[in-house]
Design an enzyme around this catalytic site. Structure first.
Site, PDB file in Angstrom:
ATOM      1  N   GLU A 503       0.820  -1.218   0.000  1.00  0.00           N
ATOM      2  CA  GLU A 503       0.000   0.000   0.000  1.00  0.00           C
ATOM      3  C   GLU A 503       0.851   1.264   0.000  1.00  0.00           C
ATOM      4  OE1 GLU A 503      -3.382   0.339   2.499  1.00  0.00           O
ATOM      5  OE2 GLU A 503      -3.997  -1.721   2.244  1.00  0.00           O
ATOM      6  N   GLY A 504       1.872   1.257  -0.828  1.00  0.00           N
ATOM      7  CA  GLY A 504       2.766   2.400  -0.932  1.00  0.00           C
ATOM      8  C   GLY A 504       3.997   2.196  -0.084  1.00  0.00           C
TER       9      GLY A 504
END
Length: 817
Positions: A503-504
């Protein structure tokens, strides 16, 4: 001397006007008054006075007459601004505009309204949500064997999969009218937290369908037909969803993804000449991908034959594709650091799907990037923070107990100052992390999609997990590094880089997103200036830019004055909303808020578009914003729980640590700021008395460590929400029983040591003390039983798992043969 007094008075007056953000006319009145005094006292001669009055008249016109100001100043600045500010692409604009600005906007204001923070409702579970945690979640945790899942099955057992499907775990975010549980964000967070403390493979399995994926996207953007068809099936577990975004070549840069769909006609579902898309893609790292039945897919869509209109490049689009569709290939599994959750690649070759499969139907074509950015803000606020806090709470719960039970040189290792340091970091970080988790989930329940806050908690809570788990491993030593059924830390240690990557990736999140997005979204004037600069209507652009520019000038001056005044006074002018135990914290946070706003403006002014590439400076500014947010959450937690005095050491340690990090980050910005003369001026405004803050004291650390070493209400509040088995057959349950047994045994041993005639009996381990006391007849049978129980449980919890020489996987090759 008179000149010096005059200069000081004028400087103080100007500082005060800036501090209170006075309107233009107030500056003119002040200037006129100062000029009259200087002229009549003879400090200004006729020529100087004439020049001064001409300057004042010019400033009065500029500051108070918008038409004059626009023609003489603002329009000229606008021309220059358009040349200096880089153009914003459509994907960048959608990313910037994604989500909402919440409390982080106050922190960027230079003058946070603390009463507003404390007025946010306290996140609470409904009776139904609490019953679910006490019922199905507890039962699921009880049936999970993390060692067997991770090292033997490499998957959840079939009965766990069935239980998850049948009890609504995959549909927590789906409303009740579609058959889901309709849970709040805080309930979602608590469920993930408890399961994560037991088995991360199960937690990931549960959290992914309830995070960024088909259900979340359908809820916000799906057509009624799509919702009616898919949401009940997802809620019942009849469909296992995944979402395919990341590819080998694009990674985090979704805007450059090569996956492509072409609008065309084809055959689908027995129908010919269906208008749809032929899609080709290659994705990897897709959680639940190997077992998914419904694939959410992101791809670029093109319309070369103009079947939908004049545009050929339609942009990033999201679609739902059943994995049984011809052309879809599900690859073999990835194996991320021994993780047992399902994860793997998938790809598609000339997969034809009708346009009705686009999320949102035809209206959703080209809207995929906006959908992703808005949905990611909510999902990233819940799942990974809950998982990270679960690891921190488990470490706090078990490491404190282990440090009390484990002895060296006849003393519990938790009494050693070096171990105390590690325990203190674990306690303070866990308190801060849990506070941020709860506050951010609460924001989602208020209807917010806190884009910047979600990036802050994703980055800092996963990094906090790394620190806490490392400290816990150091305290456990060899017990922590030898995997086996009795190791309750090993899987958390292996999970850390996974959580940090997904998620990043954290480097990207810290250096580009937190401040890069925060500076524009949270700043009260920057986005308005950018919009005005891109406005093709010249009259409207001039009017809007003028308003934003001069608001920005006043904002910059105010924060310079506030930073100086609050830096000199330590924030004393700030009116704290609560009692004396937290007053200084609100004052310091207000001071740092002003300093952040000042340095952010100075950085954007000097570096302009180059700031996007100066990642070290933007990363440090993001660190300041993050620590302000985390500290705010800690203060809100303390207030929401009724300001318990027992928790004050945790709050003190957490905030002293955060403030010291803020000082380090601000100093790092100033030390590397381009333009040394401006850096010196800024340093004077930010640190007028120098670097005065220190790291938490040893005494603070001792108090926090002591809280972890014994059962108490504070320890219970700190670690609440994790799964603690109620029986001694489970290692965590046995460790808690050992803690209680050792504390009882210590009291008996201390009594022996307190008497001259029995002092010699009190040396050695618990079994030795019990044997000597029994031989001397110095204790009752109940006391001897207590010592023997402490001895037995201590041996069992400090034991390290061992295995057959071949680990049960076959004969070891004989190298000599």
């Amino acid at each position: 001397m008179v000149w010096i007094i005059a200069i000081v008075v004028v400087a103080l007056g100007a500082t005060w006007l800036a501090y209170v953000r006075s309107p233009g006319w107030a500056w003119v009145v002040f200037g006129a008054a100062a000029g009259l005094v200087l002229q009549f006292t003879g400090l200004l001669g006729p020529i100087a006075a004439t020049i001064g009055w001409l300057i004042l008249i010019a400033l009065a016109l500029v500051l108070n007459l918008s038409g004059v100001r626009r023609s003489l100043v603002s329009d000229r600045v606008l021309v220059l601004y358009r040349k200096l500010v880089p153009s914003v692409s459509q994907t960048e604009r959608e990313a910037l505009e994604a989500g909402t600005v919440w409390w982080e906007g106050e922190l960027f204001s230079g003058n946070p309204d603390w009463n507003k923070l404390l007025a946010f409702p306290v996140p609470k579970l409904t009776p139904e949500e609490q019953a679910y945690l006490d019922g199905p979640v507890e039962r699921l945790c009880a049936m999970l064997d993390d060692w067997k899942i991770s090292h033997e099955l490499h998957d959840l057992p079939p009965q766990a999969w069935t239980f998850i499907r049948e009890n609504g775990f995959l549909g927590m975010i789906i409303p009740r009218n579609y058959g889901g549980l309709g849970f709040s964000a805080i309930a979602h967070s608590e469920v993930v937290l408890k399961i994560s403390s037991r088995c991360n493979a199960a937690a990931v399995t549960v959290m992914v369908p309830n995070s960024l994926g088909p259900a979340e996207l359908l809820l916000h953007y799906g057509t009624d037909a799509q919702k009616d068809h898919y949401l009940p099936r997802l809620a019942r577990g009849e469909e296992i969803p995944c979402f395919a975004l990341t590819g080998p070549e694009a990674g985090s840069d979704a805007g450059s993804m090569p996956d492509l769909g072409i609008v065309c006609h084809g055959s689908f579902g027995g129908r010919d000449d269906v208008l749809g898309m032929r899609v080709n893609w290659d994705k990897r790292y897709i959680t639940l991908g190997p077992v998914a039945t419904l694939l959410g897919l992101a791809f670029q869509l093109r319309d070369p034959d103009h079947l939908l209109g004049e545009k050929e490049e339609l942009g990033i689009t999201l679609a739902l594709i059943p994995t049984a569709t011809p052309g879809v290939s599900i690859g073999r599994r990835h194996f991320p650091l021994n993780a047992a959750f399902q994860n793997g690649p998938n790809w598609g070759k000339d997969v034809f799907i009708p346009l009705e499969q686009v999320i949102g139907g035809r209206d959703g074509i080209g809207q995929g990037w906006r959908m992703l950015m808005e949905s990611l803000a909510a999902g990233r606020s819940i799942s990974l923070p809950a998982q990270s806090v679960a690891a921190a709470k488990l470490c706090a719960h078990t490491t404190g107990a282990y440090a009390r039970v484990r002895t060296q040189f006849g003393v519990s290792i938790g009494r050693f100052e070096g171990v105390e340091e590690a325990l203190a970091r674990i306690g303070g970080a866990t308190y801060l992390m849990d506070a941020a988790r709860i506050m951010t989930a609460g924001a989602v329940d208020l209807g917010e999609k806190p884009a910047v806050a979600s990036a802050i908690v994703k980055y800092h809570l996963t990094e906090g997990m790394r620190t806490v788990v490392d400290d816990a491993m150091d305290v456990h030593g060899g017990k922590g590094i030898c995997l086996g059924p009795g190791n309750y830390l090993g899987r958390a240690y292996q999970l850390v880089p996974i959580a940090i990557t997904v998620e990043g990736a954290n480097i990207l999140t810290r250096c580009l997103i937190i401040f890069g997005q925060g500076a524009i979204r949270c700043h009260p004037f920057v986005l308005a200036e950018i919009d005005a600069a891109n406005n093709p209507d010249l009259v409207g652009a001039s009017r809007d830019f003028d308003a934003a520019l001069w608001g920005h000038v006043k904002f910059f001056a105010a924060n310079g004055a506030r930073s100086l005044v609050l830096g000199i006074t330590g924030g004393l002018p700030i009116k704290a909303p609560r009692g004396p135990e937290t007053k200084r914290y609100y004052e310091q946070l207000s001071r740092f808020s002003a300093a952040l706003a000042l340095l952010a403006d100075a950085s954007m002014l000097v570096l302009g578009g180059e700031l996007k590439r100066r990642e070290k400076i933007s990363g440090r500014l993001g660190d300041v914003l993050s620590q302000l947010y985390l500290s705010s959450a800690a203060l809100k937690r303390f207030e929401d729980q009724g300001c318990p005095a027992e928790d004050l050491p945790l709050l003190d340690l957490a905030l002293y640590s955060a403030f010291f990090k803020i000082q380090v980050a601000l100093n790092g910005v100033l030390a590397n700021f381009p333009g040394r003369w401006l850096a010196r001026v800024l340093r004077l405004l930010v640190f007028p008395k120098g670097l005065t803050l220190t790291a938490p004291s040893d005494d603070m650390g001792h108090q926090v460590a002591s809280l972890l070493l014994a059962p108490s209400a504070a320890r219970e509040r700190l670690t609440t929400g994790i799964y603690v088995p109620g029986n001694e057959d489970e290692i965590v349950g046995k460790l808690e029983a050992a803690l209680h047994a050792v504390i009882a045994a210590e009291e008996i041993r201390d009594n022996l040591r307190g008497k001259r005639e029995t002092r010699a009996l009190a040396s050695g381990g618990w079994a030795t003390v019990a044997s000597a006391a029994r031989a001397a007849g110095a204790l009752t049978e109940e006391q001897l039983t207590t010592l023997e129980r402490a001895a037995q449980l201590t041996r069992e919890v400090i034991a390290v798992d061992d295995f057959a020489q071949d680990f049960g996987i076959g004969p070891i090759a004989n190298e000599a043969a």
